[in-house]
Design a protein around this motif. Structure first.
Motif, PDB file in Angstrom:
ATOM      1  N   VAL A 129       0.856  -0.966   0.128  1.00  0.00           N
ATOM      2  CA  VAL A 129      -0.018  -0.007   0.016  1.00  0.00           C
ATOM      3  C   VAL A 129       0.820   1.308   0.138  1.00  0.00           C
ATOM      4  O   VAL A 129       1.798   1.460   0.843  1.00  0.00           O
ATOM      5  N   ASP A 130       0.593   2.059  -0.990  1.00  0.00           N
ATOM      6  CA  ASP A 130       1.439   3.534  -0.873  1.00  0.00           C
ATOM      7  C   ASP A 130       0.160   4.469  -0.918  1.00  0.00           C
ATOM      8  O   ASP A 130      -0.701   4.598  -1.760  1.00  0.00           O
ATOM      9  N   SER A 131       0.475   5.302   0.321  1.00  0.00           N
ATOM     10  CA  SER A 131      -0.611   6.309   0.522  1.00  0.00           C
ATOM     11  C   SER A 131       0.050   7.401   0.027  1.00  0.00           C
ATOM     12  O   SER A 131      -0.413   8.753   0.714  1.00  0.00           O
ATOM     13  N   SER A 132       0.411   7.968  -0.960  1.00  0.00           N
ATOM     14  CA  SER A 132       1.239   8.949  -1.585  1.00  0.00           C
ATOM     15  C   SER A 132       0.109  10.035  -1.748  1.00  0.00           C
ATOM     16  O   SER A 132       0.476  11.197  -2.017  1.00  0.00           O
ATOM     17  N   LYS A 133      -0.834   9.606  -2.005  1.00  0.00           N
ATOM     18  CA  LYS A 133      -1.971  10.643  -2.447  1.00  0.00           C
ATOM     19  C   LYS A 133      -2.067  11.339  -3.649  1.00  0.00           C
ATOM     20  O   LYS A 133      -2.985  11.761  -4.515  1.00  0.00           O
ATOM     21  N   HIS A 134      -0.944  11.894  -4.155  1.00  0.00           N
ATOM     22  CA  HIS A 134      -0.594  12.652  -5.211  1.00  0.00           C
ATOM     23  C   HIS A 134      -1.213  11.926  -6.558  1.00  0.00           C
ATOM     24  O   HIS A 134      -0.971  10.991  -7.068  1.00  0.00           O
ATOM     25  N   SER A 135      -2.176  12.770  -7.315  1.00  0.00           N
ATOM     26  CA  SER A 135      -2.873  12.373  -8.509  1.00  0.00           C
ATOM     27  C   SER A 135      -1.981  12.199  -9.588  1.00  0.00           C
ATOM     28  O   SER A 135      -2.188  11.293 -10.350  1.00  0.00           O
ATOM     29  N   ALA A 136      -1.033  13.253  -9.642  1.00  0.00           N
ATOM     30  CA  ALA A 136       0.025  13.094 -10.891  1.00  0.00           C
ATOM     31  C   ALA A 136       0.948  11.924 -10.645  1.00  0.00           C
ATOM     32  O   ALA A 136       1.212  11.346 -11.911  1.00  0.00           O
TER      33      ALA A 136
END
Length: 309
Positions: A129-136
């Motif tokens: 799981v990567d919770s980086s969030k960034h849409s780009a």
């Protein structure tokens, strides 16, 4: 090929909570916000979710060895240069259409793929799981050939997000030396629209995207986790959710690379909605955010107009 559950959305929408609960499931390894690993962890040596400095964390040492023969072999300046070239919100339409310099896009995505695959190998997990969030970044990862990307789009009422961005929050990983970024309600409303729209576009480009509303997730976390596990290709048995109680979750130690202070929580984590904005977001700011985000609030099932406290 790593199976990656990428948690996306604007910050303060509940992604860390979702990540922490997912991380308690068997065959799941939660990595935190990998987008910040290059600066905050490799260069700045901030604290892992386990409390140790990144350089002293046994888990991340093993991941670095597996991925790059040691973190010292990572050209962080190159990672940052690629980020500046391809991972910007303004580039999303071109990323979606494949009109970016694709060699650089794939090179940048490759750094993340190596981390994901190494973490899966070291942990023995089926899903990271990567919770980086960034849409780009999500749009960049679409082009990684060795990543099985599945995106969980976490949405929260824009007014709750706006209020949360105004609060002063200390970053524990800096030993109290720094605070988390703050935005005005107007700025956060603009970002809420842009990032949420970007995840809708990602779904229309063939990426598996599952939308989760923060408020509904906390209404029934057990059912929500079962649905997300199914989306990730995992089959749960009842005992896998024994860490969930009626009003809290019992959390173990995690190895989140970056994220909000909740990543350091061990033991009891209350499971309740943070609706402080209802009473504390000033009426003028509430009306402004409602007006700016009205169409998307309606699309996500939120009331556009709310009673003022």
């Amino acid at each position: 090929m790593a199976r990656v559950l990428y948690l996306g959305g604007l910050g303060r929408s509940g992604t860390t909570l979702v990540e922490r609960l997912l991380g308690e499931l068997p065959s799941v390894c939660a990595l935190g916000e990998v987008v910040h690993l290059w600066q905050r962890d490799i260069l700045d040596d901030e604290r892992c979710g386990c409390g140790a400095r990144f350089s002293a964390c046994t888990f991340w040492k093993r991941v670095g060895e597996q991925a790059f023969n040691g973190w010292g072999n990572v050209d962080v300046l190159r990672v940052h240069a690629l980020r500046d070239l391809v991972e910007r919100t303004r580039h999303i339409p071109r990323l979606a259409a494949g009109h970016m310099p694709m060699d650089e896009v794939r090179e940048y995505a490759g750094f993340y793929a190596k981390v994901y695959n190494a973490a899966a190998e070291v942990s023995g997990a089926d899903v990271v799981v990567d919770s980086s969030k960034h849409s780009a970044l999500a749009h960049v990862l679409r082009w990684a050939s060795d990543v099985d990307l599945r995106v969980v789009h976490v949405v929260r009422d824009a007014r709750g997000v706006a209020y949360s961005w105004t609060k002063t929050v200390t970053r524990p990983e800096t030993d109290g030396a720094e605070e988390m970024t703050r935005y005005s309600p107007g700025r956060s409303a603009l970002l809420w629209n842009a990032h949420n729209a970007a995840f809708g576009l990602l779904g229309r480009r063939g990426v598996a995207v599952r939308r989760v509303r923060y408020e509904e997730f906390l209404t029934d976390p057990r059912a929500a986790l079962i649905r997300l596990a199914d989306f990730a290709g995992l089959t749960l048995v009842p005992d896998d959710l024994n860490f969930l109680r009626p009003d809290h979750a019992d959390l173990g130690v995690g190895h989140s690379a970056a994220g909000n202070p909740m990543r350091f929580t061990v033991g009891r984590l209350p499971l309740r909605r943070d609706d402080a904005w209802v009473a504390k977001l000033p009426p003028r700011q509430r009306r402004m955010v409602s007006a700016m985000c009205g169409p998307m609030l309606r699309a996500y099932g939120y009331p556009v107009f709310t009673e003022e406290a």
